[in-house]
Design a protein around this motif. Structure first.
Motif, PDB file in Angstrom:
ATOM      1  N   LYS A  43       6.271 -36.705  37.072  1.00  0.00           N
ATOM      2  CA  LYS A  43       6.184 -37.256  35.718  1.00  0.00           C
ATOM      3  C   LYS A  43       4.731 -37.392  35.293  1.00  0.00           C
ATOM      4  N   GLN A  44       4.550 -37.542  33.994  1.00  0.00           N
ATOM      5  CA  GLN A  44       3.209 -37.754  33.472  1.00  0.00           C
ATOM      6  C   GLN A  44       2.762 -39.197  33.691  1.00  0.00           C
ATOM      7  N   ARG A  45       1.469 -39.375  33.724  1.00  0.00           N
ATOM      8  CA  ARG A  45       0.934 -40.717  33.836  1.00  0.00           C
ATOM      9  C   ARG A  45       1.250 -41.483  32.557  1.00  0.00           C
ATOM     10  N   GLU A  46       1.648 -42.740  32.714  1.00  0.00           N
ATOM     11  CA  GLU A  46       1.990 -43.561  31.562  1.00  0.00           C
ATOM     12  C   GLU A  46       1.261 -44.898  31.630  1.00  0.00           C
ATOM     13  N   LEU A  47       0.991 -45.431  30.451  1.00  0.00           N
ATOM     14  CA  LEU A  47       0.350 -46.739  30.379  1.00  0.00           C
ATOM     15  C   LEU A  47       1.371 -47.820  30.681  1.00  0.00           C
ATOM     16  N   VAL A  48       0.994 -48.773  31.517  1.00  0.00           N
ATOM     17  CA  VAL A  48       1.880 -49.869  31.882  1.00  0.00           C
ATOM     18  C   VAL A  48       1.480 -51.146  31.153  1.00  0.00           C
ATOM     19  N   ALA A  49       0.207 -51.462  31.230  1.00  0.00           N
ATOM     20  CA  ALA A  49      -0.273 -52.706  30.625  1.00  0.00           C
ATOM     21  C   ALA A  49      -1.769 -52.607  30.414  1.00  0.00           C
ATOM     22  N   GLN A  50      -2.250 -53.267  29.376  1.00  0.00           N
ATOM     23  CA  GLN A  50      -3.688 -53.327  29.162  1.00  0.00           C
ATOM     24  C   GLN A  50      -4.071 -54.655  28.554  1.00  0.00           C
ATOM     25  N   ILE A  51      -5.338 -55.006  28.724  1.00  0.00           N
ATOM     26  CA  ILE A  51      -5.829 -56.287  28.236  1.00  0.00           C
ATOM     27  C   ILE A  51      -7.251 -56.097  27.735  1.00  0.00           C
ATOM     28  N   ASP A  61       7.333 -51.183  27.077  1.00  0.00           N
ATOM     29  CA  ASP A  61       8.619 -51.875  26.948  1.00  0.00           C
ATOM     30  C   ASP A  61       9.369 -51.941  28.279  1.00  0.00           C
ATOM     31  N   SER A  62       9.173 -50.966  29.128  1.00  0.00           N
ATOM     32  CA  SER A  62       9.932 -50.919  30.383  1.00  0.00           C
ATOM     33  C   SER A  62       9.521 -52.001  31.373  1.00  0.00           C
ATOM     34  N   VAL A  63       8.373 -52.639  31.139  1.00  0.00           N
ATOM     35  CA  VAL A  63       7.890 -53.632  32.107  1.00  0.00           C
ATOM     36  C   VAL A  63       7.748 -55.022  31.504  1.00  0.00           C
ATOM     37  N   LYS A  64       8.009 -55.156  30.228  1.00  0.00           N
ATOM     38  CA  LYS A  64       7.879 -56.465  29.593  1.00  0.00           C
ATOM     39  C   LYS A  64       8.777 -57.489  30.273  1.00  0.00           C
ATOM     40  N   GLY A  65       8.213 -58.646  30.541  1.00  0.00           N
ATOM     41  CA  GLY A  65       8.949 -59.709  31.205  1.00  0.00           C
ATOM     42  C   GLY A  65       8.897 -59.647  32.719  1.00  0.00           C
ATOM     43  N   ARG A  66       8.425 -58.527  33.253  1.00  0.00           N
ATOM     44  CA  ARG A  66       8.350 -58.380  34.715  1.00  0.00           C
ATOM     45  C   ARG A  66       6.911 -58.218  35.207  1.00  0.00           C
ATOM     46  N   PHE A  67       6.064 -57.628  34.385  1.00  0.00           N
ATOM     47  CA  PHE A  67       4.673 -57.383  34.752  1.00  0.00           C
ATOM     48  C   PHE A  67       3.778 -58.330  33.966  1.00  0.00           C
ATOM     49  N   THR A  68       2.745 -58.824  34.633  1.00  0.00           N
ATOM     50  CA  THR A  68       1.773 -59.695  33.982  1.00  0.00           C
ATOM     51  C   THR A  68       0.367 -59.237  34.341  1.00  0.00           C
ATOM     52  N   ILE A  69      -0.402 -58.916  33.309  1.00  0.00           N
ATOM     53  CA  ILE A  69      -1.775 -58.468  33.534  1.00  0.00           C
ATOM     54  C   ILE A  69      -2.736 -59.615  33.270  1.00  0.00           C
TER      55      ILE A  69
END
Length: 115
Positions: A43-51, A61-69
């Motif tokens: 798969k292609q590289r995708e953005l997960v989270a940024q600050i 959207d796939s990680v909202k509520g589970r990932f915290t940056i």
């Protein structure tokens, strides 16, 4: 020039947690948006989270509520707390520093979610 070194990956069971860390070095780090991307096999590289430097967050959207940056500008680190891990979260996770012109990437750390 920015150097990024990730740590904290590993093998974890579904539903488990991991904390990824990224140590950054270079000049003007506070001017960069910091974040994490991931790339699963085939798969292609995708953005997960940024600050941003002003602590403005953005999550896929796939990680909202589970990932915290989070970022610590005093220590030049950015972390990603990953909870409720799913098998589809299996990927190489990369830290990045995005400037106005260039984006720098780390070497990545493997996260494998499997029972």
């Amino acid at each position: 020039q920015v150097q990024l070194v990730e740590s904290g990956g590993g093998l974890v069971q579904p539903g488990g947690s991991l904390r990824l860390s990224c140590a950054a070095s270079g000049n003007f780090l506070t001017s960069y948006t910091m974040g994490w991307g991931r790339q699963a096999p085939g798969k292609q590289r995708e953005l997960v989270a940024q600050i941003t430097n002003n602590k403005i967050f953005n999550y896929d959207d796939s990680v909202k509520g589970r990932f915290t940056i989070s970022r610590d500008n005093n220590k030049n680190t950015v972390s990603l707390q990953i909870d409720s891990l799913k098998p589809e979260d299996t990927a190489v996770y990369y830290c990045f520093a995005k400037g106005r012109v260039l984006t720098y990437w780390g070497q990545g750390t493997q996260v494998t979610v499997s029972s």
